[in-house]
Enzyme design. Structure first.
Site, PDB file in Angstrom:
ATOM      1  N   GLU B  50       0.835  -1.252  -0.043  1.00  0.00           N
ATOM      2  CA  GLU B  50      -0.122  -0.129  -0.063  1.00  0.00           C
ATOM      3  C   GLU B  50       0.917   1.247  -0.235  1.00  0.00           C
ATOM      4  OE1 GLU B  50      -0.645  -2.587   1.902  1.00  0.00           O
ATOM      5  OE2 GLU B  50      -2.702  -3.183   1.646  1.00  0.00           O
ATOM      6  N   PHE B 112     -11.673  -6.445  14.523  1.00  0.00           N
ATOM      7  CA  PHE B 112     -10.486  -6.796  13.463  1.00  0.00           C
ATOM      8  C   PHE B 112     -10.242  -5.879  12.439  1.00  0.00           C
ATOM      9  CE2 PHE B 112      -9.542  -9.158   9.554  1.00  0.00           C
ATOM     10  CZ  PHE B 112      -8.250  -9.714  10.070  1.00  0.00           C
ATOM     11  N   GLN B 113      -8.950  -5.606  12.228  1.00  0.00           N
ATOM     12  CA  GLN B 113      -8.344  -4.490  11.294  1.00  0.00           C
ATOM     13  C   GLN B 113      -9.080  -3.280  11.846  1.00  0.00           C
ATOM     14  OE1 GLN B 113      -8.519  -6.598   7.322  1.00  0.00           O
ATOM     15  NE2 GLN B 113      -6.475  -7.401   7.899  1.00  0.00           N
ATOM     16  N   LYS B 162     -17.341  -0.118   6.421  1.00  0.00           N
ATOM     17  CA  LYS B 162     -17.999  -1.118   5.333  1.00  0.00           C
ATOM     18  C   LYS B 162     -19.396  -1.128   4.993  1.00  0.00           C
ATOM     19  CE  LYS B 162     -17.431  -5.983   3.794  1.00  0.00           C
ATOM     20  NZ  LYS B 162     -16.821  -7.273   4.088  1.00  0.00           N
ATOM     21  N   MET B 478      24.854   8.297   1.693  1.00  0.00           N
ATOM     22  CA  MET B 478      24.608   9.658   2.330  1.00  0.00           C
ATOM     23  C   MET B 478      24.962   9.523   3.702  1.00  0.00           C
ATOM     24  SD  MET B 478      23.805  12.618   1.825  1.00  0.00           S
ATOM     25  CE  MET B 478      22.927  13.329   0.302  1.00  0.00           C
TER      26      MET B 478
HETATM   27  C1  LIG Z   1      18.870  14.283   1.077  1.00  0.00           C
HETATM   28  C2  LIG Z   1      18.347  15.727   0.805  1.00  0.00           C
HETATM   29  C3  LIG Z   1      18.964  16.760   0.588  1.00  0.00           C
HETATM   30  C4  LIG Z   1      18.238  17.922   0.032  1.00  0.00           C
HETATM   31  N1  LIG Z   1      19.099  18.793  -0.059  1.00  0.00           N
HETATM   32  C5  LIG Z   1      18.500  20.092  -0.733  1.00  0.00           C
HETATM   33  C6  LIG Z   1      19.304  21.178  -1.125  1.00  0.00           C
HETATM   34  O1  LIG Z   1      20.644  21.210  -1.358  1.00  0.00           O
HETATM   35  N2  LIG Z   1      18.634  22.219  -1.522  1.00  0.00           N
HETATM   36  C7  LIG Z   1      17.250  22.393  -1.727  1.00  0.00           C
HETATM   37  O2  LIG Z   1      16.784  23.151  -2.186  1.00  0.00           O
HETATM   38  N3  LIG Z   1      16.606  21.446  -1.085  1.00  0.00           N
HETATM   39  C8  LIG Z   1      17.134  20.295  -0.689  1.00  0.00           C
HETATM   40  N4  LIG Z   1      16.247  19.315  -0.186  1.00  0.00           N
HETATM   41  C9  LIG Z   1      15.018  19.521  -0.180  1.00  0.00           C
HETATM   42  C10 LIG Z   1      14.273  20.249   1.332  1.00  0.00           C
HETATM   43  O3  LIG Z   1      14.457  19.352   2.164  1.00  0.00           O
HETATM   44  C11 LIG Z   1      13.110  20.733   0.702  1.00  0.00           C
HETATM   45  O4  LIG Z   1      12.047  19.578   0.669  1.00  0.00           O
HETATM   46  C12 LIG Z   1      12.856  21.799  -0.167  1.00  0.00           C
HETATM   47  O5  LIG Z   1      13.974  22.616  -0.107  1.00  0.00           O
HETATM   48  C13 LIG Z   1      11.618  22.493  -0.301  1.00  0.00           C
HETATM   49  O6  LIG Z   1      11.538  23.292  -1.513  1.00  0.00           O
HETATM   50  P1  LIG Z   1      10.541  24.546  -1.620  1.00  0.00           P
HETATM   51  O7  LIG Z   1      11.151  25.652  -0.777  1.00  0.00           O
HETATM   52  O8  LIG Z   1      10.458  24.920  -2.922  1.00  0.00           O
HETATM   53  O9  LIG Z   1       9.176  24.347  -0.858  1.00  0.00           O
HETATM   54  P2  LIG Z   1       7.963  23.248  -1.282  1.00  0.00           P
HETATM   55  O10 LIG Z   1       7.959  22.097   0.019  1.00  0.00           O
HETATM   56  O11 LIG Z   1       8.000  22.587  -2.529  1.00  0.00           O
HETATM   57  O12 LIG Z   1       6.635  24.086  -0.970  1.00  0.00           O
HETATM   58  C14 LIG Z   1       5.914  24.884  -1.974  1.00  0.00           C
HETATM   59  C15 LIG Z   1       5.544  26.165  -1.488  1.00  0.00           C
HETATM   60  O13 LIG Z   1       4.644  26.710  -2.491  1.00  0.00           O
HETATM   61  C16 LIG Z   1       3.621  27.143  -2.032  1.00  0.00           C
HETATM   62  N5  LIG Z   1       2.477  26.775  -3.045  1.00  0.00           N
HETATM   63  C17 LIG Z   1       2.000  25.844  -3.378  1.00  0.00           C
HETATM   64  N6  LIG Z   1       1.186  26.007  -4.388  1.00  0.00           N
HETATM   65  C18 LIG Z   1       1.162  27.308  -4.558  1.00  0.00           C
HETATM   66  C19 LIG Z   1       0.433  28.104  -5.617  1.00  0.00           C
HETATM   67  N7  LIG Z   1      -0.371  27.758  -6.368  1.00  0.00           N
HETATM   68  N8  LIG Z   1       0.546  29.376  -5.480  1.00  0.00           N
HETATM   69  C20 LIG Z   1       1.572  29.880  -4.563  1.00  0.00           C
HETATM   70  N9  LIG Z   1       2.309  29.141  -3.791  1.00  0.00           N
HETATM   71  C21 LIG Z   1       2.230  27.958  -3.667  1.00  0.00           C
HETATM   72  C22 LIG Z   1       3.310  26.181  -0.902  1.00  0.00           C
HETATM   73  O14 LIG Z   1       2.372  27.052   0.260  1.00  0.00           O
HETATM   74  C23 LIG Z   1       4.842  26.051  -0.329  1.00  0.00           C
HETATM   75  O15 LIG Z   1       4.998  27.207   0.644  1.00  0.00           O
HETATM   76  C24 LIG Z   1      16.890  18.233   0.396  1.00  0.00           C
HETATM   77  C25 LIG Z   1      16.314  16.955   0.517  1.00  0.00           C
HETATM   78  C26 LIG Z   1      16.806  15.765   0.891  1.00  0.00           C
HETATM   79  C27 LIG Z   1      15.925  14.458   0.852  1.00  0.00           C
HETATM   80  C1  LIG Z   2      12.751   5.518   4.921  1.00  0.00           C
HETATM   81  C2  LIG Z   2      13.951   5.729   5.320  1.00  0.00           C
HETATM   82  N1  LIG Z   2      14.907   5.503   5.979  1.00  0.00           N
HETATM   83  C3  LIG Z   2      16.044   5.947   6.253  1.00  0.00           C
HETATM   84  C4  LIG Z   2      16.440   7.157   5.716  1.00  0.00           C
HETATM   85  C5  LIG Z   2      17.773   7.742   5.912  1.00  0.00           C
HETATM   86  N2  LIG Z   2      18.782   7.821   4.863  1.00  0.00           N
HETATM   87  C6  LIG Z   2      18.689   8.934   3.984  1.00  0.00           C
HETATM   88  S1  LIG Z   2      19.853   8.761   3.048  1.00  0.00           S
HETATM   89  C7  LIG Z   2      19.884   6.965   3.342  1.00  0.00           C
HETATM   90  C8  LIG Z   2      20.906   5.979   2.424  1.00  0.00           C
HETATM   91  C9  LIG Z   2      20.452   5.801   1.149  1.00  0.00           C
HETATM   92  O1  LIG Z   2      20.999   4.788   0.714  1.00  0.00           O
HETATM   93  P1  LIG Z   2      21.245   4.534  -0.930  1.00  0.00           P
HETATM   94  O2  LIG Z   2      19.835   4.500  -1.469  1.00  0.00           O
HETATM   95  O3  LIG Z   2      22.007   3.300  -1.267  1.00  0.00           O
HETATM   96  O4  LIG Z   2      21.706   5.745  -1.766  1.00  0.00           O
HETATM   97  P2  LIG Z   2      23.058   6.562  -1.744  1.00  0.00           P
HETATM   98  O5  LIG Z   2      23.092   7.351  -0.644  1.00  0.00           O
HETATM   99  O6  LIG Z   2      24.158   5.247  -1.488  1.00  0.00           O
HETATM  100  O7  LIG Z   2      23.371   7.074  -2.906  1.00  0.00           O
HETATM  101  C10 LIG Z   2      19.392   6.574   4.275  1.00  0.00           C
HETATM  102  C11 LIG Z   2      19.352   5.533   5.229  1.00  0.00           C
HETATM  103  C12 LIG Z   2      15.687   7.888   4.746  1.00  0.00           C
HETATM  104  N3  LIG Z   2      15.672   9.049   4.293  1.00  0.00           N
HETATM  105  N4  LIG Z   2      14.448   7.237   4.564  1.00  0.00           N
END
Ligand SMILES: Cc1cc2nc3c(=O)[nH]c(=O)nc-3n(C[C@H](O)[C@H](O)[C@H](O)COP(=O)(O)OP(=O)(O)OC[C@H]3O[C@@H](n4cnc5c(N)ncnc54)[C@H](O)[C@@H]3O)c2cc1C
Ligand SMILES: Cc1ncc(C[n+]2csc(CCOP(=O)(O)OP(=O)(O)O)c2C)c(N)n1
Ligand SMILES: [Mg+2]
Lengths: 163, 569
Positions: B50, B112-113, B162, B478
């Site tokens: 799911e 259940f469930q 249900k 990472m």
């Molecule tokens: C491993 C990892 C590393 C990351 N590193 C980076 C990084 O280096 N740089 C980076 O940028 N991010 C990075 N992120 C992502 C970060 O965590 C955030 O998710 C991201 O930066 C948020 O993007 P955003 O500010 O565009 O907001 P979003 O989450 O995309 O929010 C959208 C915004 O737009 C608004 N909005 C939506 N619809 C409308 C509309 N119709 N009109 C007006 N406003 C609207 C919403 O209200 C909200 O405030 C990383 C994520 C991970 C998992």
């Molecule tokens: C569901 C979940 N569990 C744990 C993490 C923490 N986490 C972030 S990156 C990462 C490693 C990912 O490994 P892989 O998919 O091999 O990618 P790589 O960084 O090696 O490119 C982990 C464990 C997460 N982001 N999501």
């Protein structure tokens, strides 16, 4: 800073948990929260007393407004307003304490609403500090139990929270 | 017309023009599945878990802008869906999730469930409903779609016991819906927009910072027009990639933790920052105090007032739909007498180009070992920059975002807010179903792909010719990177032992598998894979396990305190 936020919310099951869940999930403070239906039974009115910096209060009002079931939000403490809280307090009342307790209640315009030969139940309405003052004025060893309703608030004059 | 509750559910989905429902059956939704069986308009995609149903619906939505739909049973069906729902919530993706519930009379009896699905999902949905009467199903589903797609989009869950799906009621789908408690602002305040335009015209060191909002609002065209009129540099967050063409000169790359040097320096040292549908995330601005230490004026456009002045104080807030607001800005610029002045901006552009000349995205390629960045570069070349690219979470996600240059919106699908490993393959399924015949690549890691690998089976059943590019570094890369840089090289539980042979695993599901070990074979393998138009190809690239993602702003540091490469350590 302490703020009193009033809001109108659809009277749906689960609406209260959306509000309380928001406060706990975001780490906001709730000093008290009261809720009951309004004259329009499809809507409830809530009064929330909270504490936070201006930025936090701004976020609280925005986040509350964002809840789909919330119809309207105002921070009534931003202007002249009235706050009232109800307290029921059960005290031991025997011997000379009986007279003394009655006298103190009179001074605070509290009412004794239940009497036995050993206890009173006193009803007192007022703002928070008045209730606190009453608790401070009586002998704390005589208090058997207290219950407070939490604060209800309303704006003064022509400030009206209505849809 | 009198129908059963289950039939009303399906008829309502038809009315909403839902093409696909991603789901998994169970006791509480048997009536709904029965109604689904007896019609052909709404097609059901049977996933293998799911969580993947919700992710696939989410991927469908990200790649099209339409509302994605998922259907799960009560109890474990609903709890399995929670990660998917939270993932969509954190990135504001419009979904409707229908969950079965135990019969009304059994609710609260530890049946259940039975789980309190509405309670469990409350903090990670835009809104949710428990429907207690078959007569309310149609209007509730109407509301759910309306809430999901309007305002700041998000997932909406409808929980249906249900017995309610068995009960009969008159079916009439409401044409309109209005809710007195829900009225998102669409048009931006004219006066505020005017003030903003004036400030933009006066700016000497302007910068445009845009995010996922541009994609969600389908405002890429308006943004591109405005940005070109103004002639300002621009950066797109991880969620906003493709909002402005990455190949354009005004584009400085992504900002933030793994953003470019030029984007971060420009964000920090600009005098006017125009923030558009971006929420000043901690992965973007780093330490907010450090960010605030440099004076600048900020204009922030967002449909959600709570996004504004949340982490950074804003000077000109504009609440409204981006498309409307950006178009209004363009109109005001065109109508006004003052024009953006290229001369006034020349010194700033000189500075920006100087930052850009550091070439922070350069990496040392190798003839011996496959560099992960090189794989993504080749993927971009081979697909002509025109593929839908999904990713999981980790180093591979960052490399995909850095080296695949997105010129169009809705081509880059990843989990930014929640950072959910396991989204990559189901996102690709949703995108491929929504865009038949188009190239879809899933850039993943050997750890992430294993979080929803069972979906290879779904891909076989529905003939989804996805190209999976597994950047296999044998590590939770990472995690290993942080342990190397910040935990003294103690690699606690970040080595991925006992990996399967992915290409043979893919073959056992009936797909094509390839194992690529030499840099010289990368391009050929990719070309062969994309030439196989009807096959899912699992490309297992054995990449350098020691490679790290740069540039990097360490968590809690300021944007200007960047580590540009291993030499900076
Ligand atoms: C491993 C990892 C590393 C990351 N590193 C980076 C990084 O280096 N740089 C980076 O940028 N991010 C990075 N992120 C992502 C970060 O965590 C955030 O998710 C991201 O930066 C948020 O993007 P955003 O500010 O565009 O907001 P979003 O989450 O995309 O929010 C959208 C915004 O737009 C608004 N909005 C939506 N619809 C409308 C509309 N119709 N009109 C007006 N406003 C609207 C919403 O209200 C909200 O405030 C990383 C994520 C991970 C998992
Ligand atoms: C569901 C979940 N569990 C744990 C993490 C923490 N986490 C972030 S990156 C990462 C490693 C990912 O490994 P892989 O998919 O091999 O990618 P790589 O960084 O090696 O490119 C982990 C464990 C997460 N982001 N999501
Ligand atoms: Mg890995």
């Amino acid at each position: 800073m302490r703020h009193v936020i009033s809001l109108l919310i659809e009277n749906e099951s689960g609406a209260l948990s959306r509000v309380s869940g928001l406060f706990s999930a975001r780490g906001y403070n709730i000093e008290s929260l009261t809720v009951a239906p309004t004259e329009d039974a499809s809507m409830s009115r809530m009064t929330i007393v909270t504490v936070g910096s201006d930025e936090i209060i701004e976020q609280i009002t925005k986040q509350l407004n964002k809840l789909v079931e919330v119809v309207k939000v105002v921070d009534i403490s931003e202007a002249a307003h009235i706050e009232r809280e109800l307290m029921l307090i059960k005290v031991r009342a025997t011997g000379k304490d009986r007279e003394e307790m009655k006298r103190t209640a009179d001074i605070f315009r509290a009412r004794i609403i239940d009497v036995t030969d050993a206890s009173y139940v006193i009803e007192l309405t007022g703002n928070q500090s008045k209730l606190d003052a009453f608790l401070g004025a009586i002998d704390s060893s005589l208090i058997l139990e207290t219950v407070r309703s939490g604060i209800c608030g309303i704006g003064r004059g022509d400030r009206v929270l209505k849809i | 017309m009198v129908l059963t509750g289950a039939e009303i559910v399906i008829r309502s989905l038809q009315e909403e023009k839902a093409e696909y429902v991603f789901g998994y059956p169970g006791g509480a939704v048997l009536h709904i599945y029965d109604a689904l069986f007896q019609q052909e308009n709404v097609r059901h995609v049977l996933v293998r878990h799911e969580q993947a149903a919700v992710h696939a619906a989410d991927g469908y939505s990200r790649s099209t802008g339409k509302v994605g739909v998922a259907l799960v049973t009560s109890g474990p069906g609903a709890t399995n869906a929670v990660t998917g729902i939270a993932t969509a919530y954190c990135d504001s993706i419009p979904l409707v999730i229908i969950s079965g519930q135990v019969p009304t009379a059994a609710i609260g009896q530890d049946a259940f469930q039975e789980v309190d699905t509405v309670g469990i999902t409350r903090p990670c949905v835009k809104h949710n409903f428990l429907v207690r009467d078959a007569r309310d199903i149609a209007s509730t589903i109407k509301k759910a779609f309306y809430l999901a797609r309007t305002g700041r989009p998000g997932p909406v869950l409808v929980d249906i016991p249900k017995d309610v799906t068995a009960a009969k009621a008159e079916f009439e789908y409401p044409a309109e819906i209005s809710m007195r408690s829900y009225n998102p602002v669409v048009k931006g305040h004219h006066g505020q927009i005017k003030k903003a335009v004036q400030l933009l015209l006066e700016a000497k060191r302007p910068m445009i910072y845009t995010g996922g909002g541009v994609i969600l609002a389908d405002a890429a065209e308006a943004l591109t027009k405005l940005t070109r009129m103004l002639g300002f540099p621009i950066t797109n967050t991880l969620m906003g990639l493709g909002g402005y063409p990455a190949s354009d000169r005004q584009y400085l790359g992504m900002p933030g933790m793994h953003g470019t040097y030029e984007a971060n320096m420009s964000m920090h040292y600009c005098d006017v920052l125009l923030a558009v549908g971006a929420r000043f995330d901690d992965r973007v601005i780093g330490d907010p105090n450090h960010f605030a230490s440099e004076p600048r004026k900020i204009i922030h456009v967002d449909i959600d007032p709570s996004s504004i002045s949340k982490r950074v104080k804003v000077d000109i807030p504009i609440v409204g739909d981006l498309k409307e607001v950006l178009e209004e800005m363009i109109r005001q610029l065109e109508a006004g007498t003052q024009r953006p002045n290229a001369e006034q901006l020349a010194p700033w552009w000189k500075q920006v180009e100087e930052w850009r000349s550091r070439e922070c995205m350069k990496f040392k390629n190798s003839d011996e070992i496959i560099k992960p960045q090189f794989v993504v570069q080749k993927l971009w070349e081979v697909t002509g920059g025109d593929a839908f690219v999904t990713s999981d979470v980790g180093q591979h996600q960052m490399w995909a975002s850095q080296y695949y240059r997105f010129d169009q919106p809705r081509r880059w699908l990843n989990s930014g807010g929640l950072g959910t490993m396991g989204v990559g393959l189901p996102y690709a399924m949703g995108a491929q179903l929504a865009n038949p015949g188009r190239p879809v690549a899933c850039v993943t890691g050997e750890a992430s792909i294993q979080m929803n690998i069972q979906e290879l089976s779904t891909c076989k059943q529905f003939r989804l010719p996805i190209k999976i590019c597994n950047l296999n570094n044998r590590y939770l890369g990472m995690v290993r990177q942080w342990q190397q840089l910040f935990h003294g090289g103690r690699y606690s539980e970040s080595y991925m032992d006992s990996l399967p042979d992915f290409s043979r695993l893919a073959e056992s599901y009936g797909h094509v598998g390839m194992k690529i070990e030499r840099p010289g074979d990368v391009e050929g393998a990719l070309r062969e894979a994309f030439a196989r138009k009807n096959d899912l190809v699992f490309l297992d690239f054995q990449v350098d396990p020691t490679e790290n993602v740069y540039p990097m702003v360490q968590g809690g540091k300021g944007l200007t305190e960047m580590i540009l490469s291993a030499e900076d350590l």
